[in-house]
Design an enzyme around this catalytic site. Structure first.
Site: not given
Lengths: 122, 390
Positions: B89, B338
């Site tokens: 991420c 996200h």
């Protein structure tokens, strides 16, 4: 006839310091870690090299499994290939027989309660 | 003493974030690039941009690797060198840092950095599994641990050690959902109540649906140049004045503790030192709220408050828009969404908008210094950047 050397190699304690060896021991209900003969660091899971002093002079030690539960969760949404609703326990060993301060704590994944028993898949 | 910036951001772009059916990731990245190109009329992208660094987490979502040249092609940058960076991420936070290296080395004068992920066309179970690849395979994934599960372990430990409550975590969700309503590019532009968050379905106890960030499609990018060249392209560059990154054990079982991300603390300290600023100097921050507990831990790791005080900080309203230090004015990962590979440069995009007074309804008044905090996986990678307006 088997030679002495062959027998030595087949002793579980002579297994390489790999994840496969670790899970091999687990399948025999033995919790084994690698311990560095140079600096005393205990590696759990085992690694081929001591990540504290970079020595490859290691030996297997058996841990008694005593520990302290430091966190837990219950997973309700599982990924496609895994089991659902598995209880995970993380435990911290508080007493390791080494004198080095760094070694008196380690953490390892405690086996979950039933189901999803790890097989040696490597 | 004002330190010389590392690099200057002369433009930035972002695609819409959300469920974008019928689009490929490369098309989202082209949308983000087009916004950045149009925002900077003095830039001739084809002539000026010399290299592309992009964050992209997983091949599994679109069955597509080799993302660097693909995105260079879709943005008109062929035959310039193009590289994909993967740090879960934190992939595009790391792409930004790599772009900084490229400028500072003297090898390139202008580069584009960014990130992309296309996720929503896959089932939640599949996405959960693809994301889990950023955790430890033999000891975490094998035992059925998911990302919500990993952060749930951190949350349980934080609750036990510091008395942090489920309500405090839910307050992070309420704040970020409110901020998301002010961001036209956010995935979920809707208010939620504390009750709704508390009553939502349990994903991995104590984390509930509204404690989790969104599965989102999106792309983002920045155009970087040497600070001495910035004025050639724009009168309002934003300078990157600090950059820090650190690594930690991939598995939680080898971490020093579960209540803090050591890599984030170290990355933050490095960035603060490089920038010559302290937490009290910050006007706005975008932090990696992949789960609500992650935002609370970020407050502590970045020195916004002491260890264990993150729950009190959200309760006091300090990090709301209008508070002393607004955190995640974009809505954060929680409501902006996200798309993992795009998140790091999307955070930088928001800080760029804030420091150039283009953040419209969610503008933080007189914002001069901003910070972004991008975490990979459960904290094995962390990347912190500090920015200053011109």
């Amino acid at each position: 006839m088997r030679t002495h050397l062959q027998e030595e190699l087949e002793m579980p304690e002579n297994l390489p310091f790999t994840v496969s060896s670790f899970y091999g021991f687990i399948s025999e209900k033995r919790l084994m870690a690698a311990k560095c003969n140079e600096c005393g660091t205990v590696l759990l899971p085992p690694k081929p090299m001591c990540t504290h002093c970079l020595s490859t002079n290691l030996k297997w030690i058996e841990l008694d499994g005593a520990g302290k539960l430091i966190s837990y969760t219950v997973i309700h949404v599982a990924p496609t290939v895994s089991v659902s609703g598995t209880l995970h326990c993380w435990h911290r060993r508080i007493k390791e027989r080494s004198s080095a301060a760094r070694n008196d704590l380690w953490r390892g994944p405690r086996k979950n309660q039933g189901g999803n028993e790890p097989k040696n898949r490597f | 003493m004002v330190k010389k910036p590392l690099v200057s951001i002369v433009s930035a772009g972002s695609s819409q974030f959300g469920r974008l059916d019928g689009m490929y990731g490369r098309e989202l990245f082209a949308d983000a690039a087009k916004e950045a190109f149009d925002r900077c009329p003095n830039l001739d992208p084809i002539k000026d941009i010399e290299a592309l660094f992009v964050g992209h987490m997983g091949e599994s979502y679109e069955h597509q690797g080799h993302t660097g040249p693909t995105l260079a092609d879709w943005t008109g940058l062929l035959p310039k060198p193009a590289v994909r960076l993967e740090s879960a991420c934190a992939s595009s936070g790391v792409a930004l840092r790599t772009g900084i290296f490229a400028i500072l080395s003297g090898m390139h004068k202008v580069v584009m950095v960014g990130g992309v992920e296309k996720m929503t066309h896959r089932s939640t179970a599949d996405v959960t599994e693809f994301l889990a690849m950023a955790s430890d395979m033999p000891f975490e994934q094998w035992n059925g641990l998911t990302f919500p599960g990993l952060y749930a372990l951190m949350a349980t430990a934080h609750m036990h050690e510091y008395g942090t409550t489920e309500e405090q975590m839910a307050q992070v969700a309420v704040k970020n959902h409110h901020n998301g309503t002010l961001n036209p590019k956010a995935h979920m532009q809707k208010e939620i109540t504390l009750e709704k968050a508390m009553e939502s379905k349990v994903i991995a106890w104590p984390l509930k649906l509204y404690d989790c960030s969104l599965i989102t499609d999106g792309a983002s990018c920045l155009i970087l140049t040497h600070p001495d060249l910035a004025k050639k392209f724009t009168d309002t560059p934003v300078h990157v004045i600090g950059s820090g990154q650190a690594s930690d054990a991939i598995g939680l079982y080898e971490r020093e503790k579960l209540t803090s991300l050591k890599a984030a603390r170290l990355a933050g300290q490095e960035a603060y030192r490089m920038a010559g600023v302290e937490p009290k100097d910050l006007d706005v921050a975008e932090v990696h709220d992949c789960f609500t507990i992650a935002e609370i831990i970020a407050y502590e790791d970045l020195g916004f408050c002491g260890a264990g005080k993150g729950g009190n900080l959200i309760e006091a309203g300090t990090t709301e828009l209008g508070g002393k230090l607004p955190v995640n004015p974009s809505g954060g990962l929680k409501s902006k969404g996200h798309p993992v590979g795009a998140t790091g440069t999307a955070q930088a995009y928001e800080i760029y908008l804030q420091l150039t007074e283009q953040a419209e309804k969610r503008q933080v008044e007189r914002a001069e210094i901003g910070l972004s905090h991008n975490v990979g996986g459960s904290g094995a990678t962390a990347c912190v950047h500090i920015y200053r307006r011109n």
